[in-house]
Design an enzyme around this catalytic site. Structure first.
Site, short mmCIF file in Angstrom:
data_model
loop_
_atom_site.label_atom_id
_atom_site.label_comp_id
_atom_site.label_asym_id
_atom_site.label_seq_id
_atom_site.Cartn_x
_atom_site.Cartn_y
_atom_site.Cartn_z
N THR A 98 0.91 -1.11 0.18
CA THR A 98 -0.02 -0.12 0.06
C THR A 98 0.69 1.38 0.06
O THR A 98 1.59 1.49 1.03
CB THR A 98 -0.94 0.08 1.27
N LYS A 173 -7.21 1.38 -2.72
CA LYS A 173 -6.78 0.90 -1.34
C LYS A 173 -7.07 2.16 -0.74
O LYS A 173 -7.47 1.74 0.73
CB LYS A 173 -5.38 0.43 -1.43
N LYS A 241 0.72 5.28 8.22
CA LYS A 241 1.29 5.29 6.83
C LYS A 241 0.24 5.78 5.91
O LYS A 241 0.04 6.60 4.91
CB LYS A 241 2.43 4.56 6.31
#
Length: 300
Positions: A98, A173, A241
């Protein structure tokens, strides 16, 4: 399925199981991980250890990577000793980390200059999905390359979808992580309420996990919370993140996401409390401390 020479970079919580499924399907795997012993089980199953991402690329037709952070992606794929440095024309790079949609586009453009193609293919489903090969895999890049790699994705996942050009997998995502953030805080607050009221958490989950509030979070991570299991299926530090990427993308297009911003702050607090290596369900520990409640037993 035709047996192929594949590369795999990143054998952590997710990548180890995913790579293992490809070995079990009969493919020849060349593997690299920054910490070598985390790939020992794969080598024992027949994978070939490589000393660098560049060496992986030299010996593979398709190279998969799933690492931690965007700088890791950039180093592993585009660095001096990275995949692209060892790539041959016609090779395919598939990054399942990701990461940033912008970086996915940069990787795709750099690959094209070397007659290499790239897909961004982040996943959702956590450690359970990786072990059981039921991951959702969302893919960006050239459609014909996706179709070529799709049989390999189907070895690792149960829901494989082509989403559009380079970066589209990462944008999908981000949609996933925005929804996860909101659902996660709802899961934690629901169980905090149940605990404060002296209720049996598993009994509560048995009921609400089958009604209108049903979600993967309550039925999977909620169970882990009830059992005092805060081990990572997905690290808090990686979720921070991801939320940071989503918030940066939203700011770029002048989109306000106040719910995500709030949940992000709670997870930043979790990091400050030393919980960054717990699973995302470790948010429970943060809110329990804020409310001066007795913590459920577990690591951290």
């Amino acid at each position: 399925m035709e047996k192929m020479k594949l590369g795999w970079i990143g054998t952590g919580v997710m990548g180890n199981a995913m790579c293992g499924h490809l070995i079990d399907a009969g493919h020849q795997l060349n593997v690299y991980n920054r910490t070598k012993n985390k790939a020992d089980n794969l080598v024992s199953k027949g994978a070939e250890w490589c000393s660098s991402p560049r060496e992986v690329a030299r010996n593979s037709d398709i190279v998969f990577s799933i690492v931690g952070f965007p700088p890791d992606v950039e180093s592993v794929l585009l660095g001096e000793n990275g995949v692209l440095a060892g790539a041959r024309p016609g090779m395919v790079m598939v990054d399942m980390t990701t990461s940033s949609p912008e970086l996915a586009r940069t990787v795709s453009e750099a690959a094209a200059k070397r007659s290499v193609t790239a897909l961004d293919a982040p996943v959702s489903g956590g450690d359970v999905g990786a072990r059981e090969a039921t991951l959702a895999i969302m893919v960006g890049g050239e459609r014909d390359v996706f179709e070529r790699v799709k049989p390999l994705f189907e070895v690792m996942g149960g829901n494989v979808s082509y989403m559009g050009d380079a970066g589209a997998g990462q944008h999908t995502k981000m949609c996933n992580q925005i929804l996860v953030a909101g659902t996660m805080i709802g899961t934690v607050e629901s169980l905090l309420y149940a605990q404060r009221m002296g209720m049996d958490l598993d009994a509560v989950i048995d009921v609400i996990g089958q009604g209108a509030a049903r979600s993967w979070m309550i039925n999977n991570l909620g169970r882990r919370i009830a059992n005092g299991d805060f081990n990572p299926g997905f690290y808090i530090k990686h979720f921070v993140k991801d939320m940071g990427i989503a918030l940066a993308e939203a700011q770029r297009i002048n989109l306000s996401l106040p719910g995500l911003a709030l949940v992000n702050q709670f997870y930043v607090v979790a990091q400050a409390m030393g919980y960054e290596d717990l699973g995302t369900q470790g948010l429970y520990k943060v809110l329990a401390r804020i409310n001066n409640m007795e913590d459920i037993a577990g690591p951290g």
